[in-house]
Write a protein that holds these residues in place. Structure first.
Motif, PDB file in Angstrom:
ATOM      1  N   LYS A 243      47.952  26.249  26.129  1.00 55.92           N
ATOM      2  CA  LYS A 243      47.583  26.041  27.526  1.00 55.92           C
ATOM      3  C   LYS A 243      48.023  27.211  28.393  1.00 55.92           C
ATOM      4  N   LEU A 244      49.257  27.685  28.183  1.00 58.52           N
ATOM      5  CA  LEU A 244      49.758  28.817  28.964  1.00 58.52           C
ATOM      6  C   LEU A 244      48.950  30.082  28.678  1.00 58.52           C
ATOM      7  N   THR A 245      48.560  30.278  27.413  1.00 61.09           N
ATOM      8  CA  THR A 245      47.761  31.449  27.051  1.00 61.09           C
ATOM      9  C   THR A 245      46.398  31.411  27.727  1.00 61.09           C
ATOM     10  N   GLU A 246      45.783  30.222  27.747  1.00 61.72           N
ATOM     11  CA  GLU A 246      44.485  30.082  28.402  1.00 61.72           C
ATOM     12  C   GLU A 246      44.598  30.324  29.905  1.00 61.72           C
ATOM     13  N   GLU A 247      45.657  29.796  30.526  1.00 57.34           N
ATOM     14  CA  GLU A 247      45.850  29.999  31.964  1.00 57.34           C
ATOM     15  C   GLU A 247      46.067  31.475  32.279  1.00 57.34           C
ATOM     16  N   ARG A 248      46.798  32.183  31.426  1.00 62.60           N
ATOM     17  CA  ARG A 248      47.044  33.614  31.639  1.00 62.60           C
ATOM     18  C   ARG A 248      45.748  34.402  31.514  1.00 62.60           C
ATOM     19  N   ALA A 249      44.933  34.071  30.489  1.00 70.08           N
ATOM     20  CA  ALA A 249      43.656  34.758  30.306  1.00 70.08           C
ATOM     21  C   ALA A 249      42.732  34.511  31.497  1.00 70.08           C
ATOM     22  N   SER A 250      42.739  33.259  31.999  1.00 68.55           N
ATOM     23  CA  SER A 250      41.902  32.928  33.150  1.00 68.55           C
ATOM     24  C   SER A 250      42.351  33.700  34.388  1.00 68.55           C
ATOM     25  N   ALA A 251      43.668  33.815  34.573  1.00 70.87           N
ATOM     26  CA  ALA A 251      44.194  34.553  35.725  1.00 70.87           C
ATOM     27  C   ALA A 251      43.824  36.026  35.653  1.00 70.87           C
ATOM     28  N   LEU A 252      43.917  36.614  34.458  1.00 72.73           N
ATOM     29  CA  LEU A 252      43.560  38.024  34.282  1.00 72.73           C
ATOM     30  C   LEU A 252      42.073  38.245  34.559  1.00 72.73           C
ATOM     31  N   GLN A 253      41.240  37.305  34.075  1.00 70.21           N
ATOM     32  CA  GLN A 253      39.802  37.403  34.296  1.00 70.21           C
ATOM     33  C   GLN A 253      39.472  37.303  35.785  1.00 70.21           C
ATOM     34  N   GLN A 254      40.135  36.378  36.485  1.00 71.45           N
ATOM     35  CA  GLN A 254      39.921  36.211  37.914  1.00 71.45           C
ATOM     36  C   GLN A 254      40.353  37.456  38.675  1.00 71.45           C
ATOM     37  N   ASN A 255      41.473  38.039  38.258  1.00 69.79           N
ATOM     38  CA  ASN A 255      41.981  39.250  38.889  1.00 69.79           C
ATOM     39  C   ASN A 255      41.002  40.406  38.714  1.00 69.79           C
ATOM     40  N   GLN A 256      40.440  40.536  37.510  1.00 69.10           N
ATOM     41  CA  GLN A 256      39.475  41.589  37.236  1.00 69.10           C
ATOM     42  C   GLN A 256      38.211  41.417  38.085  1.00 69.10           C
ATOM     43  N   LYS A 257      37.780  40.153  38.227  1.00 72.13           N
ATOM     44  CA  LYS A 257      36.598  39.856  39.029  1.00 72.13           C
ATOM     45  C   LYS A 257      36.820  40.229  40.495  1.00 72.13           C
ATOM     46  N   LEU A 258      38.008  39.909  41.018  1.00 67.74           N
ATOM     47  CA  LEU A 258      38.329  40.251  42.399  1.00 67.74           C
ATOM     48  C   LEU A 258      38.352  41.755  42.612  1.00 67.74           C
ATOM     49  N   ARG A 259      38.859  42.487  41.642  1.00 64.32           N
ATOM     50  CA  ARG A 259      38.883  43.949  41.750  1.00 64.32           C
ATOM     51  C   ARG A 259      37.465  44.519  41.797  1.00 64.32           C
ATOM     52  N   GLN A 260      36.578  43.971  40.952  1.00 64.26           N
ATOM     53  CA  GLN A 260      35.200  44.435  40.944  1.00 64.26           C
ATOM     54  C   GLN A 260      34.512  44.152  42.276  1.00 64.26           C
ATOM     55  N   GLU A 261      34.745  42.939  42.822  1.00 65.73           N
ATOM     56  CA  GLU A 261      34.152  42.592  44.113  1.00 65.73           C
ATOM     57  C   GLU A 261      34.691  43.501  45.221  1.00 65.73           C
ATOM     58  N   LEU A 262      35.974  43.823  45.164  1.00 61.51           N
ATOM     59  CA  LEU A 262      36.562  44.708  46.159  1.00 61.51           C
ATOM     60  C   LEU A 262      35.960  46.108  46.078  1.00 61.51           C
ATOM     61  N   GLU A 263      35.713  46.567  44.883  1.00 61.72           N
ATOM     62  CA  GLU A 263      35.118  47.891  44.694  1.00 61.72           C
ATOM     63  C   GLU A 263      33.688  47.928  45.249  1.00 61.72           C
ATOM     64  N   LEU A 264      32.939  46.827  45.049  1.00 56.99           N
ATOM     65  CA  LEU A 264      31.576  46.747  45.590  1.00 56.99           C
ATOM     66  C   LEU A 264      31.595  46.768  47.119  1.00 56.99           C
ATOM     67  N   VAL A 265      32.545  46.058  47.699  1.00 55.85           N
ATOM     68  CA  VAL A 265      32.672  46.051  49.161  1.00 55.85           C
ATOM     69  C   VAL A 265      32.963  47.447  49.682  1.00 55.85           C
TER      70      VAL A 265
END
Length: 238
Positions: free
Chosen positions: A182-204
């Motif tokens: 469960k902790l591994t899945e939550e960490r992977a999800s957090a990393l994925q969300q962080n990467q997505k936010l960075r991409q959106e910020l770069e587009l902005v």
């Protein structure tokens, strides 16, 4: 050997070879002397110090069950190598066909005239490297009497359930594995969300850069047009 109506217990004392900072184990044999299924449960006055496998179980008619008791590594030896720990073995008639999974705490409650046999076993430390052999008869001859003495005078001891069955170990391992997953899945999800936010910020940022560049180009064109109009006006007058 201690004999009851349900089980024969051997030995009557739990003897641990004692060596600092090392685990030590001993075993006892429980023999069912009846033609019925007998359930048993092991308790101790010091549950954090010992591991018992199995700590509960069912002995079939005429069969023998081996119980292994492991003492955790000790950092220091008690005075005169005397141990005050005690074990309590409870046994009761179980339904025919019962297994270890069917054992409950209520089975060992002394209610409604239910017969629950109890035997107390004391713990004895034996030096891992004894200086000289023990004379024959001095230890074996006194053990049963010592056990009877302990059984008759240690009624004030408080016994607690001790862990260590294979089923409990499997359940704990399964829960730990589930938590890690469960902790591994939550960490992977957090990393994925962080990467997505960075991409959106770069587009902005890119959109802002394009907007600024477009505004600059429009102003430049307007200014050139105005300059051209002014120059044409003065050229006509000339």
């Amino acid at each position: 050997m201690t004999t009851g109506d349900l089980l024969n217990i051997h030995p009557t004392e739990l003897k641990f070879p004692f060596e600092l900072k090392k685990q030590s184990s001993c075993s006892m044999q429980l023999t069912n002397k009846t033609d019925q299924y007998v359930a048993f449960k092991v308790k101790t006055t010091n549950p954090k110090k010992y591991c018992v496998r199995p700590n509960t179980g069912v002995v079939l008619p005429g069969a023998t069950c081996n119980v292994t008791v492991t003492m955790q590594a000790q950092k220091e030896a008690p005075p005169d190598m005397q141990c005050k720990d005690k074990f309590l073995l409870q046994s009761v008639v179980a339904p025919t066909g019962a297994t270890a999974k069917d054992i409950t705490t209520e089975m060992f409650n002394k209610v409604d005239g239910k017969v629950v046999e109890e035997f107390k076993l004391r713990v004895v430390y034996i030096p891992a490297n004894p200086p000289s052999p023990v004379p024959e008869g001095s230890e074996e001859g006194s053990s049963p009497r010592a056990s009877v003495h302990e059984n008759g005078n240690q009624n004030t001891s408080v016994f607690y359930a001790v862990g260590g069955s294979a089923e409990e170990a499997k359940e704990e391992a399964s829960e730990a594995l589930s938590m890690v997953t469960k902790l591994t899945e939550e960490r992977a999800s957090a990393l994925q969300q962080n990467q997505k936010l960075r991409q959106e910020l770069e587009l902005v940022r890119k959109e802002i850069s394009k907007t600024r560049a477009g505004r600059f180009s429009l102003i430049f064109v307007v200014m050139i047009g105005l300059i051209g109009i002014v120059l044409g006006y003065f050229a006509k007058k000339t």
